[in-house]
Design a protein around this motif. Structure first.
Motif, PDB file in Angstrom:
ATOM      1  N   MET A 271      -4.049  -1.032  22.424  1.00  0.00           N
ATOM      2  CA  MET A 271      -4.102  -0.368  21.115  1.00  0.00           C
ATOM      3  C   MET A 271      -2.706  -0.336  20.500  1.00  0.00           C
ATOM      4  N   SER A 272      -2.626  -0.673  19.224  1.00  0.00           N
ATOM      5  CA  SER A 272      -1.332  -0.713  18.546  1.00  0.00           C
ATOM      6  C   SER A 272      -0.767   0.695  18.363  1.00  0.00           C
ATOM      7  N   GLU A 273       0.556   0.765  18.419  1.00  0.00           N
ATOM      8  CA  GLU A 273       1.251   2.040  18.228  1.00  0.00           C
ATOM      9  C   GLU A 273       1.076   2.537  16.792  1.00  0.00           C
ATOM     10  N   VAL A 274       0.795   3.819  16.635  1.00  0.00           N
ATOM     11  CA  VAL A 274       0.670   4.420  15.311  1.00  0.00           C
ATOM     12  C   VAL A 274       2.054   4.852  14.837  1.00  0.00           C
ATOM     13  N   LEU A 275       2.493   4.310  13.693  1.00  0.00           N
ATOM     14  CA  LEU A 275       3.804   4.647  13.157  1.00  0.00           C
ATOM     15  C   LEU A 275       3.740   5.807  12.169  1.00  0.00           C
ATOM     16  N   ILE A 276       2.685   5.842  11.358  1.00  0.00           N
ATOM     17  CA  ILE A 276       2.495   6.928  10.399  1.00  0.00           C
ATOM     18  C   ILE A 276       1.085   7.470  10.570  1.00  0.00           C
ATOM     19  N   GLU A 277       0.978   8.794  10.617  1.00  0.00           N
ATOM     20  CA  GLU A 277      -0.334   9.411  10.731  1.00  0.00           C
ATOM     21  C   GLU A 277      -0.409  10.638   9.841  1.00  0.00           C
ATOM     22  N   ALA A 278      -1.374  10.634   8.923  1.00  0.00           N
ATOM     23  CA  ALA A 278      -1.638  11.783   8.064  1.00  0.00           C
ATOM     24  C   ALA A 278      -2.961  12.404   8.518  1.00  0.00           C
ATOM     25  N   LYS A 279      -2.944  13.702   8.764  1.00  0.00           N
ATOM     26  CA  LYS A 279      -4.150  14.394   9.227  1.00  0.00           C
ATOM     27  C   LYS A 279      -4.500  15.538   8.279  1.00  0.00           C
ATOM     28  N   GLY A 280      -5.679  15.457   7.683  1.00  0.00           N
ATOM     29  CA  GLY A 280      -6.176  16.538   6.845  1.00  0.00           C
ATOM     30  C   GLY A 280      -5.209  16.985   5.776  1.00  0.00           C
TER      31      GLY A 280
ATOM     32  N   LYS B 205       4.376   9.019  -0.996  1.00  0.00           N
ATOM     33  CA  LYS B 205       5.616   9.801  -0.953  1.00  0.00           C
ATOM     34  C   LYS B 205       5.631  10.794   0.208  1.00  0.00           C
ATOM     35  N   HIS B 206       4.503  10.966   0.852  1.00  0.00           N
ATOM     36  CA  HIS B 206       4.471  11.786   2.070  1.00  0.00           C
ATOM     37  C   HIS B 206       4.989  11.012   3.278  1.00  0.00           C
ATOM     38  N   PHE B 207       5.018   9.688   3.182  1.00  0.00           N
ATOM     39  CA  PHE B 207       5.340   8.877   4.351  1.00  0.00           C
ATOM     40  C   PHE B 207       6.823   8.915   4.721  1.00  0.00           C
TER      41      PHE B 207
ATOM     42  N   LYS C 151       5.865  17.058   0.900  1.00  0.00           N
ATOM     43  CA  LYS C 151       5.377  17.684   2.131  1.00  0.00           C
ATOM     44  C   LYS C 151       3.963  18.220   1.883  1.00  0.00           C
ATOM     45  N   PRO C 152       3.068  18.082   2.837  1.00  0.00           N
ATOM     46  CA  PRO C 152       1.699  18.551   2.634  1.00  0.00           C
ATOM     47  C   PRO C 152       1.612  20.078   2.548  1.00  0.00           C
ATOM     48  N   TRP C 153       0.727  20.549   1.694  1.00  0.00           N
ATOM     49  CA  TRP C 153       0.446  21.987   1.629  1.00  0.00           C
ATOM     50  C   TRP C 153      -0.386  22.396   2.834  1.00  0.00           C
ATOM     51  N   ARG C 154      -1.315  21.540   3.209  1.00  0.00           N
ATOM     52  CA  ARG C 154      -2.130  21.744   4.395  1.00  0.00           C
ATOM     53  C   ARG C 154      -2.151  20.435   5.170  1.00  0.00           C
ATOM     54  N   GLY C 155      -2.436  20.520   6.445  1.00  0.00           N
ATOM     55  CA  GLY C 155      -2.446  19.320   7.261  1.00  0.00           C
ATOM     56  C   GLY C 155      -1.036  18.921   7.655  1.00  0.00           C
ATOM     57  N   GLU C 156      -0.894  17.702   8.170  1.00  0.00           N
ATOM     58  CA  GLU C 156       0.422  17.245   8.602  1.00  0.00           C
ATOM     59  C   GLU C 156       0.551  15.735   8.474  1.00  0.00           C
ATOM     60  N   VAL C 157       1.801  15.293   8.361  1.00  0.00           N
ATOM     61  CA  VAL C 157       2.125  13.870   8.356  1.00  0.00           C
ATOM     62  C   VAL C 157       3.188  13.651   9.420  1.00  0.00           C
TER      63      VAL C 157
ATOM     64  N   LEU D 115       6.466   8.165  13.344  1.00  0.00           N
ATOM     65  CA  LEU D 115       6.932   7.915  14.709  1.00  0.00           C
ATOM     66  C   LEU D 115       6.935   9.211  15.518  1.00  0.00           C
ATOM     67  N   GLY D 116       5.890  10.011  15.311  1.00  0.00           N
ATOM     68  CA  GLY D 116       5.735  11.260  16.040  1.00  0.00           C
ATOM     69  C   GLY D 116       6.460  12.451  15.446  1.00  0.00           C
ATOM     70  N   MET D 117       7.311  12.242  14.452  1.00  0.00           N
ATOM     71  CA  MET D 117       8.091  13.319  13.850  1.00  0.00           C
ATOM     72  C   MET D 117       7.310  13.982  12.710  1.00  0.00           C
ATOM     73  N   ASP D 118       7.220  15.295  12.736  1.00  0.00           N
ATOM     74  CA  ASP D 118       6.563  16.051  11.677  1.00  0.00           C
ATOM     75  C   ASP D 118       7.460  16.055  10.447  1.00  0.00           C
ATOM     76  N   THR D 119       6.982  15.499   9.343  1.00  0.00           N
ATOM     77  CA  THR D 119       7.821  15.350   8.145  1.00  0.00           C
ATOM     78  C   THR D 119       8.246  16.684   7.549  1.00  0.00           C
ATOM     79  N   ARG D 120       7.565  17.769   7.899  1.00  0.00           N
ATOM     80  CA  ARG D 120       7.946  19.087   7.385  1.00  0.00           C
ATOM     81  C   ARG D 120       9.157  19.642   8.117  1.00  0.00           C
ATOM     82  N   ARG D 121       9.477  19.071   9.260  1.00  0.00           N
ATOM     83  CA  ARG D 121      10.545  19.622  10.103  1.00  0.00           C
ATOM     84  C   ARG D 121      11.715  18.663  10.306  1.00  0.00           C
ATOM     85  N   VAL D 122      11.623  17.469   9.720  1.00  0.00           N
ATOM     86  CA  VAL D 122      12.670  16.455   9.896  1.00  0.00           C
ATOM     87  C   VAL D 122      13.274  16.130   8.535  1.00  0.00           C
ATOM     88  N   PRO D 123      14.605  16.054   8.425  1.00  0.00           N
ATOM     89  CA  PRO D 123      15.237  15.735   7.138  1.00  0.00           C
ATOM     90  C   PRO D 123      14.779  14.386   6.593  1.00  0.00           C
TER      91      PRO D 123
END
Length: 272
Positions: free
Chosen positions: A1-10, A51-53, A58-64, A67-75
Motif C-alpha cells: 500500500m502506498s504511503e499517504v502524504l496528505i490526509e483530510a478527515k471530516g 489551501k488546507h494542504f 486550518k479546519p474548523w472541524r476535523g483534521e488535516v 506526512l503525519g503532521m497535524d496542520t493545526r499544530r505545525v508552522p
C-alpha cells in the motif's frame, strides 16, 4: 500500500462565523506517487480545500495531516518544505525584486548552498521554458510568464507534494501539457501532484484519480474514465463532456477520455 502524504478527515471550514460552510465533512487523501485532479464548478470549495494542504487554512472541524503532521499544530513554514503551492494568480506569490531572488529566497531559507541554488534555478527555468535575464523584475513579465515563474519557484524547492491551483492561465495548451508531463515524471520518482483545473482534457491525460467537488463536498471520485468519461454525469453537473467521450459513448465503446485509447480500441475491434 502506498504511503499517504496528505490526509483530510471530516474537514469542515468557513471563512467566518456568519458565513455558510465552504467545506462540509470532506475526506481526502493523497498517496505517494499519485497524480490527483480536482474538478468542480466555481465555488465548489476546490481552492479552499487545497489551501488546507500546506496550512494556509486550518479546519474548523476535523483534521488535516501532512506526512503525519497535524496542520493545526505545525508552522506553515515547516509544511511548505513538504507541500509546494502554485496559486491561481501568480501575483499572490511573487514579491521579490528580481527573478533570481524570487527563485532563490526559499532555497536559501532551506539552507542550500550557492552552487546548488544556481543549479536548481537553471533546471527549473528550463523546465518551464522561461528565458529571461535573472536580474530583471518579475513584474515586467507577462501574466503567462509570471505563472511559469511561480511554477519554477515551486519546482526548485522539490517538495514531496505539488499543489497546482489553475496554474496554466495565460499559458498555451502545448506548453501546459509539456509542464504537466514533467510533473507526471516527478510522480514516478515518488512525488505527488494535486491539480485543480477546469480543462478536463489536461486532467484526463495525466491524472491517476479524479475528484469531483460540488457545494463544498466531494460527490464523486475515481479514475478519469469513471468520472470524466461519464458523459451523463458531467452533463448533469453543467460540464461539456470531452468530444472523444461523447463519440465513444455513441459508438458503444465504453468510457474513453483519451484519443489514443479510442484509436487502440477501434483498432482492436477492427482486427478481431
Amino acid at each position: 500500500m502506498s504511503e499517504v502524504l496528505i490526509e483530510a478527515k471530516g474537514v469542515w471550514f468557513k471563512y467566518n462565523k456568519k458565513q455558510d460552510w465552504v467545506l462540509k465533512d470532506v475526506n481526502f487523501t493523497v498517496k505517494k506517487g499519485e497524480f490527483v485532479g480536482i474538478i468542480g464548478e466555481s465555488g465548489a470549495g476546490k481552492t479552499t480545500l487545497a489551501k488546507h494542504f500546506n496550512g494556509l487554512l486550518k479546519p474548523w472541524r476535523g483534521e488535516v495531516r501532512v506526512l503525519g503532521m497535524d496542520t493545526r499544530r505545525v508552522p506553515t513554514s515547516r509544511l511548505a518544505r513538504h507541500v509546494g503551492y502554485v496559486f491561481q494568480n501568480p501575483d499572490s506569490q511573487i514579491y521579490s525584486a528580481t527573478i533570481r531572488d524570487e527563485l532563490s529566497v526559499g532555497l536559501k531559507k532551506l539552507g542550500f548552498k550557492a552552487g546548488e541554488i544556481e543549479e536548481r534555478i537553471k533546471w527549473a527555468l528550463e523546465v518551464v521554458d522561461l528565458k529571461k535575464p535573472l536580474d530583471i523584475s518579475p513584474h515586467v513579465l507577462s501574466f503567462g510568464e509570471r505563472h511559469r515563474l511561480a511554477i519554477a519557484t515551486v519546482l526548485a524547492l522539490n517538495p514531496d507534494v505539488f499543489v497546482l491551483d489553475e496554474p496554466f492561465a495565460g499559458i498555451d495548451y502545448k506548453r501546459s501539457l509539456n509542464l504537466l508531463e514533467i510533473f507526471r515524471e516527478l510522480t514516478k520518482k515518488g512525488h505527488s501532484v494535486v491539480l485543480i483545473a477546469h480543462d478536463l482534457q489536461l486532467i484526463a491525460e495525466l491524472a491517476d484519480r479524479v475528484v469531483f467537488m460540488s457545494q463544498g463536498r466531494i460527490v464523486r471520485e475515481g479514475t478519469p474514465e469513471e468520472v470524466i468519461g461519464d458523459v451523463a454525469f458531467l452533463e448533469s453537473n453543467g460540464y461539456i463532456p470531452l468530444q472523444v467521450s461523447v463519440i465513444a459513448s455513441k459508438l458503444g465503446l465504453g468510457r474513453i477520455v483519451r484519443v489514443s485509447d479510442m484509436a487502440e480500441e477501434l483498432y482492436r475491434r477492427l482486427t478481431l
